[in-house]
Each structure stands twice: as structure tokens, then as C-alpha cells.
Scaffold this motif. Structure first.
Motif: not given
Ligand SMILES: Nc1ncnc2c1ncn2[C@@H]1O[C@H](COP(=O)(O)OP(=O)(O)OP(=O)(O)O)[C@@H](O)[C@H]1O
Ligand SMILES: [Mg+2]
Lengths: 254, 346
Positions: A71, A75, A82, A86-87, B98, B224, B227, B230-231, B233-234, B237-238, B240-244, B288
Motif C-alpha cells: 500500500r 501511494a 477524488e 471534504t472534511t 470523522r 504511533f 500520521r 491525520d490522513a 481527515a478526508f 479512501d483518501a 488509503a490513497a495516501l498509503g495508509i 488539528p
């Protein structure tokens, strides 16, 4: 091939959303993904960055099956903007763009100069550097879209997936974002609704309908009056533009 | 360049803030030990603590020594660690779901723990093998799973998860009331109030040895994953797309919050709103980013809970208010304010 999709199928519950799609994008080229609402564009993009698992078929990234790529490595290569994201969190523009550095940072490695450079550069490219400290929830729709693109750029990807990136943008920024993406030299797949923009900026196009590719190739081969009538159900008149030399589509009523 | 400078500036501000918070926590704990029906001077407190920890032999009143060490210090330490744990649960749940209203109490986990405790206390479930705390622990886990299953069935959207939590709370509160009204005598009913309102009386050193390690381990595990938080927040899916690794992070963090809540509730009952008020206050002060937010929340939760404990002991002379009443007095208005602000931003 930088991105190769081979005979991919995906169903959400019992609905078949992607139905045996095959397409490929060469290194550094831009593929435009066209098709009516619900034709499967967003779903296909989600499959390519493995937010969903394919039911059958293979998606390759530089000849490597994405299912076998961890994963975090994925990335570092692919960035995805997308269609709607939003947040409620009180983030500033810079906070959002900094998220793009997430896959590049080790657990203990602190924020570095590289990260700062990537973020500032991405902000400047989408013309949002002067708004870096503004809160996300106070931005207009188009500004949000540009910040998302900046976040993806800060990810310094080798493949970029954009789902209707020109949504909400004024005409100046539509042109700017697309020409920015095409000048990056990054392999990109862009889902678009505006056929004229697609013809102007994409190296090749693929048209989806009901989860299938119904036409693919260079813009002038794909965008025919017949195809537009068949897929979108509108009559069109196509001619080469005297201004930019690309294809230009005019729609006629009735 | 400017960004780097401002970040460094903030770095110093953060160190200062941390020092202030730690000092404030120390002062709160000292006050908690000094204040009470028998007022004990701080110097006596310091000597009593030093006698036990450093083996010094200051001449002290035996009663004072006992009150400081066996009663008030253990109580203050449990309050601090429980406050930190609950606040951390709140901040993690808010990020993962969220939803600004997410916290263990709102999600019905505390209500489940109360039901578990009541089952043991009144119905005698577990045939004596299960302690009251054990029952609360199991109840909390069951409630967490139930709300999780309900939410998964309802589509996982963040509003629905809160509704599932409300439904879960109602169900468990109804069960508790049913058991109490059908099976409890007057004395048992008063004991049940302990679980419904949260109380620090009855806390001993054995509780310290559980609650402090739980808070510290939970804190480190959350840090731990800062990060990843933080990811989120969106959305997932967002992230996961950031590698989480979304699924793994969800399992780990939901598991940790369930265990932390269960541990806290099994010791001090269901204390509401700490997980709601503190994360929002901390976000207001440090922003945040979870690298700063998690430590701020943990310290804030600890300070707030010790403070609430002090208030609960002195607000009515000769009487101790359940601590949950005090946190609710602060928490309910905060809940309303957050609701209003959430509406305005839409
Ligand atoms: N989870 C789901 N359950 C049922 N149907 C789904 C699900 N996800 C997607 N679909 C369906 O799959 C189809 C393709 O959706 P997708 O979002 O990919 O379309 P799209 O081409 O991006 O459309 P648009 O142009 O409106 O963005 C739609 O008809 C949608 O209703
Ligand atoms: Mg779409």
C-alpha cells in the motif's frame, strides 16, 4: 506501458460497474476518460489505485501487478484526486497539501526540507501559495479542487489519477489545471465531462458506457459525431479549430 | 523558508505549553491530595510521598501519612490516567469516524459497561468468579461490538454511527433499568448509581497499577498512528490513497479505544463528556495535527479529571458528588456548542 488495465471487471453488490475493461497509458502520456454519468469512470480510477479490489483481470503499474505492491509503495507512485472529498476538521490549505507527503515519510523521519519544497512548489503551481494559511472550510468549490490537485502534486507521483478535476473551476483555472497536468510529464488518467477540453489536452481518449470501453484511441479517431450521438444521445458537429488546431465540438439541439 | 521559521517558532511555543501543562497537572494532583475534609499542608504531602518513594523517614502523623498515600494520591493518579485515557479515546474516535461528537459515552460503550456491572452486582452473573469490574469490562466490549455491527449494517456514514451509539445507549440503559427495578433492593440500587454517574470513591492502589499503564500504553499506541489519524481527515479512501493500511489501522485503533474505555469504566464507572470536551479544547489550542493533538489531549484530560474530582469533593460541604455529575456539568454545554458550530459550518 506505465499503466495497463487488462480485462478488469468489478461489481458493487450485484451491480456490474466495470465490465471487462482493457486500456493502457504510455509513460508520460495523458489519457482522457469520457462517458455519461454512472458509466464507471470513478470506479475504474478507484480500482487503478487499489481503493477497491478487482473481481477479475489485472492492473499493472510498470509491468507489475498492483495487487502485489504494498500500500505505501503504491501511494508513493500513484496520486488520486477524488471527485468529491471534504472534511470537517479545521485544516488550513497548507495542512491539506502536507497530507500529500504522508507516503514519503518514515515513522521516525521528521518533516524535512524536501517535504517543504514539494509542498510550496505544489501550492505555487495551482496558484494557491498566497492562500496557504486560509482554512479549508472557507474555500470556494474551485479553490478546494485546486488544493486537492496541489495535495496530489505534493505526493510527487509518477502516475496521477484525476476524477473530474475541472469540476467547479472557472474557465481560466480549468485551462490552467489541465495544461499544468499535461506539462508535468507524469502519466495521467483524467475523467472528464467536457469533450472539448478532452480533445484539447489528452493524448488519447477512452469512452466508457455501462462499464465497457466503447471507443479508444487518439482524440480525432474517438470523437465522431456518430459516437457522441450513440453514447451521449446528443447531436454534435465537429470541426478542426482554426485557433488551436485541435478538434472542436459544437452541440445542436433536438 | 518562512514556513520553516514559523514551524520552529511554534516548536518553542509547544515546549513551553508542554511544560506549563505538566506543571499544571502536578499542581492539580498536589491540590487533590491537600484538599478534603482533613486539609493536609503541601509540605506534609511532599514528606509523605517522599517517605514512601525514597524511603525517607520524616516524622509524620500516621493518619496523615495514610490519607495522603492510601487514599488521596492513589485517587488523584487514577483520576489523571482515566481522564487521559477517556480524552484519547475521544480524539481517536473523532478522527476515525470523522464526527466531532464521537466519544465512548456518546457511542454507548459506557452504558454497556454499566449493564455489565449490574448483571454481576444484582443478577450475580459469573457465579462469583466475575468481579464487578470484570462485568463492566465485558459489557463495554459487547457494547462496542454491537455498535460496530449496527454501524456496519447501517452503512458506516459518520452520522449513522452516532445514531447507532444512541440506539445502543438506550438499549443498555433500558436493560440496566429493567434489571434494577425488577431485581434490586434499595442498597443495590444506590450502588448502581455509582456506575451510572461515575465515582472515584473506592479507588485504591491496585487500580493505579492498572489505569496508569493502560493510559501510557494506549497513548503510545495512538501516537504511533498519529500520521494515519491525520490522513483520515478526508475519509478512508483518501487515507488509503495516501498509503495508509486503513483496515489494519481501524482494527488496531478501535480495539485500543475499546480496551481503554473498558478499563476506565470498570474502575471508576461511566464518566461522560471528558472524551468530548478535551479533544475540542486541545484542537483549539494546538491545532488539528495529531502529533501535537494527542499529547495535548492526554495532558488536558488528566488535568480536567483531577480538577473535576476536586470540585466533586468540595462543591457541597460534607458530601461527595459523583464525578460524572461534574464532568457532565461542563460537558453538556460544550456538547451544545459543538453542535451549533457544526451546523454553522455546513
Ligand atoms: N456501492 C455501489 N452500489 C451500487 N452501485 C454502485 C456502487 N458503486 C457504484 N455503483 C454504480 O456504478 C455505476 C458507476 O459509478 P461511477 O461513480 O463509477 O460512475 P461515473 O462514470 O464516475 O459517473 P459520474 O460521471 O456521475 O461521476 C453507477 O451507476 C453507480 O450507481
Ligand atoms: Mg465519477
Amino acid at each position: 506501458m506505465s499503466i495497463a488495465v487488462e480485462n478488469v471487471a468489478y461489481a458493487a453488490g450485484k451491480t456490474i460497474v466495470v465490465d471487462g475493461i482493457t486500456l493502457a497509458v504510455e509513460q508520460g502520456k495523458v489519457l482522457g476518460l469520457l462517458g455519461p454519468n454512472g458509466s464507471g469512470k470513478s470506479s475504474l480510477l478507484r480500482l487503478i489505485c487499489r481503493l477497491r479490489k478487482v473481481d477479475s483481470g489485472i492492473i499493472r503499474l510498470a509491468e507489475q501487478d498492483i495487487a502485489a505492491i504494498p500500500r505505501a509503495n503504491l501511494a508513493r507512485r500513484i496520486a488520486f484526486v477524488e471527485q468529491q472529498a471534504t472534511t470537517d476538521t479545521q485544516l488550513t490549505v497548507r495542512d491539506v497539501v502536507q497530507l500529500g507527503r504522508t507516503p514519503h515519510r518514515g515513522l521516525l523521519s521528521p518533516w524535512g526540507v524536501d517535504d517543504d519544497l514539494a509542498v510550496e512548489d505544489a501550492l505555487a503551481r495551482v496558484d494557491m501559495a498566497h492562500r496557504a494559511d486560509q482554512f479549508w472550510h472557507t474555500l470556494s468549490g474551485g479553490e478546494r479542487q485546486r488544493v486537492h490537485v496541489a495535495r496530489a502534486l505534493a505526493q510527487t507521483p509518477s502516475e496521477l489519477l484525476l476524477d473530474e478535476p475541472t469540476n467547479h473551476l472557472d474557465i481560466q483555472h480549468q485551462l490552467e489545471i489541465l495544461s499544468l497536468v499535461t506539462r508535468l510529464g507524469v502519466t495521467s488518467i483524467i475523467a472528464l465531462h467536457d469533450l472539448n477540453l478532452a480533445a484539447m489536452f489528452c493524448d488519447s481518449l477512452a469512452v466508457l458506457q455501462n462499464g465497457k470501453v466503447v471507443a479508444a484511441g487518439a482524440p480525432q479517431e474517438v470523437l465522431t459525431e456518430d459516437l457522441i450521438a450513440r453514447v451521449f444521445g446528443v447531436r454534435a458537429h465537429i470541426e478542426r479549430s482554426a485557433v488551436h488546431g485541435r478538434y472542436n465540438i459544437q452541440y445542436t439541439m433536438g | 523558508m518562512r514556513a520553516a521559521v514559523s514551524r520552529q517558532h511554534r516548536w518553542w511555543a509547544l515546549v513551553a505549553l508542554t511544560v506549563v501543562a505538566v506543571v499544571l497537572l502536578a499542581i492539580m494532583i498536589s491540590l487533590a491530595v491537600a484538599i478534603g475534609e482533613i486539609a493536609i499542608p503541601l509540605s506534609t504531602t511532599a514528606r509523605a510521598v517522599s517517605n514512601r518513594i525514597f524511603g525517607t523517614s520524616f516524622e509524620l502523623n500516621r493518619i496523615h501519612q495514610g490519607i495522603v498515600w492510601d487514599y488521596r494520591l492513589s485517587r488523584a493518579l487514577v483520576a489523571a490516567s482515566a481522564g487521559a485515557s477517556l480524552a484519547l479515546c475521544g480524539v481517536v474516535l473523532q478522527a476515525m469516524l470523522r464526527n466531532p461528537l464521537a466519544e465512548p459515552y456518546v457511542l454507548g460503550i459506557s452504558a454497556g459497561a454499566s449493564t455489565g456491572a449490574v448483571c454481576v452486582m444484582i443478577l450475580g452473573l459469573g457465579y462469583g468468579a466475575l468481579t464487578l469490574s470484570g462485568g463492566a469490562f465485558i459489557g463495554a466490549i459487547v457494547a462496542f461490538l454491537l455498535v460496530g455491527v449496527l454501524a456496519a449494517g447501517a452503512g458506516r456514514s459518520s452520522e449513522r454511527i452516532i445514531l447507532c451509539g444512541v440506539a445502543g445507549s438506550q438499549l443498555f440503559n433500558a436493560l440496566t433499568s429493567y434489571i434494577v427495578t425488577t431485581s434490586a433492593n434499595a442498597e443495590q440500587a444506590r450502588g448502581v448509581l455509582f456506575w451510572l454517574l461515575g465515582s472515584m470513591s473506592g479507588v485504591r492502589w491496585s487500580d493505579v497499577y492498572l489505569s496508569v499503564p493502560v493510559a501510557i500504553a494506549g497513548y503510545l499506541a495512538c501516537l504511533f498512528h498519529a500520521r494515519a489519524l491525520d490522513a483520515f481527515a478526508f475519509g478512508t479512501d483518501a487515507a488509503a490513497a495516501l498509503g495508509i493500511a486503513v483496515r489494519r489501522v481501524q482494527v488496531v485503533l478501535f480495539g485500543i479505544t475499546a480496551l481503554m474505555t473498558a478499563a476506565v469504566v470498570s474502575m471508576v464507572g461511566s464518566i461522560g463528556f471528558v472524551g468530548l470536551v478535551i479533544p475540542h479544547a486541545a484542537r483549539f489550542i494546538v491545532g488539528p495535527s495529531h502529533h501535537r493533538l494527542l499529547p495535548a489531549t492526554a495532558l488536558g484530560g488528566a488535568i480536567f479529571m483531577v480538577f473535576a474530582d476536586i470540585v466533586s469533593r468540595i462543591i457541597i460541604p460534607q458530601q461527595i458528588l459523583p464525578i460524572g455529575v461534574v464532568t457532565a456539568l461542563f460537558g453538556a454545554p460544550a456538547f451544545a456548542i459543538i453542535l451549533f458550530r457544526a451546523r454553522r459550518s455546513v
